[in-house]
Design an enzyme around this catalytic site. Structure first.
Site: not given
Length: 606
Positions: A23, A118, A435
């Site tokens: 939901k 849906f 890095d």
């Protein structure tokens, strides 16, 4: 048209006749899709089309692939996604209030909405409402396959498919871990019946449960005022009335009206009556959709504090009982252990994917960042059985692959989280990382300039890259790559070649010199760190710095002269992610489709 609505329920139906969906918190609406014309119509028949141009444009631009199925009517939810299981209620509400088209268009660019499909109500102009839910879902799935629409539920996709699940326990765990709104339970053979006069769709909400003090009863509307303590000051967090059983509620009302002091339209009592409150969220200082779950007869008002409120709202896993949450962990910023626990709980949906399937090393600071700290890469004997462990001689490495594991380590003072570049079952790297390490925080600008140079090179190599702060004084650039596409020997050649290229072009600013004393105040391009079993701080990890900073993923446009590592802390990174979205969204998917032809050519040249 009238829509079918789920019925509120407190328990999940189980069995083969039921299916389960997430939901989402958004605007329920129907997508009317015709050739060259798309409309979005809300559950109350309000036309939302003009407010969400990005969804309309997506449909128009992709209609050719599914043209034979038009016209369509698709039932769904308009949302702004935080993650695959949680939508951003405040953000979609804000979008819905916009009226100026120029403002709407800019919002559609800054934080696009998505239509989550849906149910399929009409196809080729014919109604499917008399087909079963299972059949309608099957046809909707076919539509997505025909259109070659990306189904994954991320903020990057404007048109998404909401899948159904057979295992309710699995889905509920996902919804809890991701702090979703709840689940919808649907009978698989049910027809599409308008309204709520059915027994086929149910909604179960994922309530946060908090402790509050009832201080005022309004006899006019039957609402109680709920307060908590902020130090010695009572602050109001909302009003509620529903939920508790009637006899208990009548007893509390009677107590207010017989023992309370009359005040305006109601009665007030000194802080004494405590209650467990159900709520969905905290919006602008007030709890959302609150209801009284039960009266807490054994809880003292003094226990209902703002610190406990924060922990309650975070929804800690049942397996971990937070301890010593008031202990100061970052004295300079007055940040507590409780603040860190809440941060890690809230950021976990975005952080855990980068810990999954990787051996973890943590830095623990049981008494805060100014006290004793230590690295830990072997699992202690007292660790719970739910933590995944990997045998290594007489000891065990460990993996932090779910919420309760992360919160257990955090509760035991783990502040920093470092992982290798490969997963536990594969010897090859899944990413390439540079890095960028300036001599100190004052010269952080060296890191931003190096990152921009590096991105230019990576763009020329047709590589999609991501960038984050180290959380300390530098930046780190990540390039996700397909599984088993390169070995560490090969990535070593690549990182060295790129680092040396930058060093050669700008020798007074950048260096590959490993010895700090020989760097002469230049930024260190650390390509050596990218090696097997070496580690790097994971995305969103807190850092053991005075300012409670975080290794924060960035959008590339943020890498500019205004950037500072101190901008991103435990106190603001969650709000940042919910406001703008996670910059590392789609990281692993991009890795699988990363094109490495330019790197293979580079390897042939070296």
């Amino acid at each position: 048209m009238k829509l079918m609505h789920p019925i509120a329920n407190t328990h999940v139906q189980t069995g083969d006749e039921w299916a389960y969906e997430v939901k989402y918190d958004g605007f329920r609406c129907v997508l009317h899709w015709q050739t060259d014309r798309v409309r979005l119509v809300s559950r109350n028949d309000v036309d939302l089309t003009a407010k969400f141009p990005e969804v309309v444009d997506f449909c128009i631009n992709n209609q050719e692939s599914i043209k034979k199925l038009l016209p369509l009517q698709i039932d769904g939810e308009l949302v702004i996604l935080n993650n695959a299981f949680q939508a951003n209620f405040m953000a979609i509400q804000k979008r819905g209030r916009l009226n100026k088209q120029e403002t709407i268009n800019q919002a559609a660019i800054d934080r696009p909405a998505s239509f989550l499909a849906f149910d399929l109500l009409q196809q080729q102009g014919s109604s499917l409402t008399k087909k079963s839910y299972k059949e309608r879902k099957k046809q909707l799935k076919k539509l997505f396959k025909l259109g070659e629409f990306e189904e994954s539920l991320t903020r990057l996709n404007l048109f998404c498919f909401i899948p159904s699940y057979e295992d309710s326990d699995y889905l509920w765990k996902q919804v809890f871990d991701y702090k979703g709104e709840g689940i919808i339970v649907k009978r698989v053979n049910s027809l599409y019946n308008a309204g709520k006069q059915h027994g086929d769709w149910y909604k179960i909400k994922n309530w946060r449960r908090l402790s509050g003090i009832l201080t005022f009863f309004d006899t006019k509307n039957d609402y109680f005022t709920v307060n908590i303590y902020d130090n010695d000051q009572l602050i109001e967090i909302g009003k509620c009335k529903h939920g508790v059983n009637s006899s208990e509620l009548q007893t509390v009302k009677k107590l207010f009206t017989t023992k309370g002091e009359k005040s305006g339209v109601g009665y007030k009592l000194p802080p004494a009556i405590c209650a467990e409150i159900n709520t969905l969220d905290l919006i602008k200082g007030e709890v959302r959709e609150p209801s009284i779950n039960r009266i807490l007869v054994n809880t003292a008002a003094e226990e209902c504090t703002i610190d406990k409120f924060a922990v309650d709202m975070a929804m800690m896993p049942a397996d971990v009982e937070p301890s010593k949450t008031n202990k100061i962990f970052w004295p300079k910023k007055n940040v507590t252990k409780g603040d860190m626990l809440v941060y890690l709980r809230e950021i976990s949906p975005y952080m855990l994917p980068f810990l999954k399937d990787r051996i973890l090393t943590v830095i623990r600071c049981p008494d805060g960042v100014t006290e004793q700290s230590f690295y830990q890469k072997h699992l202690p004997d007292y660790a719970p059985s739910f933590i995944t462990k990997i045998p290594t001689g007489d000891e065990y490495f460990f993996i932090c692959d779910e919420l309760k594991s992360l919160m257990w380590f955090a509760n035991h003072g783990a502040i920093e989280y470092h992982t290798p570049f490969q997963t536990v079952e594969n010897p090859n790297p899944t990413e390439i990382v540079f890095d960028l390490d300036p001599p100190d925080r004052e010269r952080f600008s060296l890191a931003t300039s190096a990152a921009k140079l590096l991105k230019q090179i990576l763009d020329e190599l047709n590589l999609v890259s991501f960038v984050k702060t180290s959380g300390n004084k530098g930046l780190q650039v990540h390039i996700p790559i397909p599984k088993d596409s390169l070995s560490y020997d090969e990535t070593g050649v690549i990182t060295q070649a790129i680092a040396l290229t930058i060093e050669k072009e700008y020798p007074t600013m950048y260096t590959t010199e490993r010895l700090k004393k020989n760097r002469n105040e230049r930024l260190y391009l650390d390509y050596v760190q990218h090696g097997k079993d070496k580690t790097i701080v994971t995305a969103y990890s807190p850092r053991k710095t005075p300012n409670a900073t975080v290794a924060a993923p960035l959008f590339w446009e943020e890498v500019n002269d205004e950037l500072s590592p101190d901008l991103f802390t435990i106190k603001n990174v969650v709000e940042r992610v919910q406001t703008y979205g996670c910059p590392f969204t789609g990281y692993f998917e991009q890795g699988e489709k990363q094109v490495l032809e330019s790197l293979y050519k580079l390897l042939e040249m070296e």
